[in-house]
Write an enzyme that holds these catalytic residues in place. Structure first.
Site, PDB file in Angstrom:
ATOM      1  N   GLY A 154       0.805  -1.218   0.000  1.00 23.65           N
ATOM      2  CA  GLY A 154       0.000   0.000   0.000  1.00 23.65           C
ATOM      3  C   GLY A 154       0.832   1.260   0.000  1.00 23.65           C
ATOM      4  CG  ASP A 155       3.704   4.222   1.120  1.00 24.12           C
ATOM      5  OD1 ASP A 155       4.619   4.736   0.438  1.00 24.12           O
ATOM      6  OD2 ASP A 155       2.987   4.884   1.877  1.00 24.12           O
ATOM      7  CG  ASP A 156       7.213   4.829  -2.159  1.00 28.99           C
ATOM      8  OD1 ASP A 156       6.470   5.105  -3.121  1.00 28.99           O
ATOM      9  OD2 ASP A 156       7.712   5.696  -1.413  1.00 28.99           O
TER      10      ASP A 156
END
Length: 348
Positions: A154-156
């Site tokens: 849900g992010d980098d």
């Protein structure tokens, strides 16, 4: 001290009460917990001052069971910064390989103030809406190799960091001599590889190659903010393929995200000597967006052999205070990259 953890099956944590997780001091280069003031929760696997660390297995699984922490974040009832799945601090000669990491409460793998780190053959999985579940985040660390990893988060997928605002500037520990290769995955809200935004100690001598990204917000992103200071320089990004990505390459300004109100508003990031070449993208939403932090100028940016096809919304590049050269690039770059009188970019 030598540490070896070998996994052949699943390892999980059944502690469901966040108050049972110990609190530890914030990192000096952050000055506080990343999400909340004061101390932060310890990680599921945490080590400090170690030498010769091996975490490996025959694709065994470590499950951080992060949902209780995501719920606290979503409900705005989080009292202290979440812990990571694996965090190693001030440690050397680290190997993390051949395991699956699931459902981290926060960033999944976080080597900070470390040297000689190899992260290889990892599968990192989190729900695509799980907040801030970065895959692998080398932070103020050097001599790092990240390779042959598959990441959904849900992010980098991978983010290189080096401290936050005046605390990162004061500590002055850069991230340098980093290779990221043969990484693939998806993140609908963030980037395949990000540099920053916490980069106040500096980031240099980075190679990113053989990256495959799909169904993501960006493939590659350089991000900073007023007050960060620091630098990002001598960066090579090459052999990148992507499909169904919103913005293929982005240089972005921060969102006024600071450790406290004592940051130095005159501390601007210095971004230079970034080479991006051999990039292929299809079914994209926009052409590259390249915007410097207000008051800063990014120079020495090179694009070569870039093909971005089937752009559905905006096929014109967007550039502001970012300058360099572009050769064999489609669609045509913005005016700031059309002055191609030298050879440093075209034949690099």
């Amino acid at each position: 001290m030598e540490i070896c953890i070998a996994l052949t099956s699943a390892l999980g944590c059944n502690v469901q009460d966040p108050e049972e997780w110990p609190l530890i001091a914030p990192l000096p280069s952050y000055g506080r917990g990343r999400e909340r003031l004061g101390p932060r929760h310890i990680s599921l696997i945490h080590g400090e001052g170690l030498n010769d660390v091996v975490i490996t297995g025959d694709n065994g699984t470590i499950d951080g069971q992060g949902r209780i922490w995501w719920d606290l974040w979503w409900n705005r009832t989080l009292n202290h910064t979440r812990g990571h799945l694996i965090e190693l601090v001030n440690s050397t000669n680290i190997m993390i390989s051949n395991i699956t990491l699931r459902n981290s409460p926060f960033w999944t793998v976080h080597p900070v103030y470390c040297r000689n780190v190899v992260i290889r053959n990892l599968t990192v999985l989190a729900p695509l809406n799980a907040p801030n579940t970065d895959g692998i985040d080398p932070d103020s660390s050097s001599e790092v190799c990240i390779e042959d990893c598959y990441i959904e988060s849900g992010d980098d997928l991978v983010a290189i960091k080096s401290g936050w605002d005046q605390y990162g500037i004061s500590v002055g520990k850069p991230s340098s001599n980093i290779i990221i290769q043969r990484v693939s995955g998806t993140t609908p809200t963030c980037s395949g590889v990000g540099l920053g935004s916490e980069m106040s100690g500096g980031i240099s001598n980075v190679i990113v190659r053989d990256l495959h990204i799909w169904n993501s917000a960006q493939a590659v992103r350089i991000k900073s903010d007023v007050g960060r200071g620091g630098y990002i320089t001598n960066i090579t990004i090459e052999n990148i393929s992507m499909e169904k990505v919103k913005v293929p390459i982005r240089f972005s300004r921060g969102a006024d995200d600071h450790s406290d109100d004592r940051y130095d508003r005159s501390a601007l990031p210095r971004i230079s000597d970034v080479r991006i070449r051999n990039v292929v993208g299809v079914d994209l939403q926009r052409a590259p967006i390249l915007e410097a932090v207000h008051g800063a100028v990014y120079e020495g940016i090179c694009f070569r052999n870039v093909s971005l096809r089937v752009i559905r919304r905006q096929d014109r590049w967007q550039c502001e205070s970012v300058y360099g050269e572009a050769h064999d690039v489609f669609p045509a770059p913005c005016e700031e990259f059309r002055r191609n009188g030298s050879s440093w970019c075209g034949h690099s």
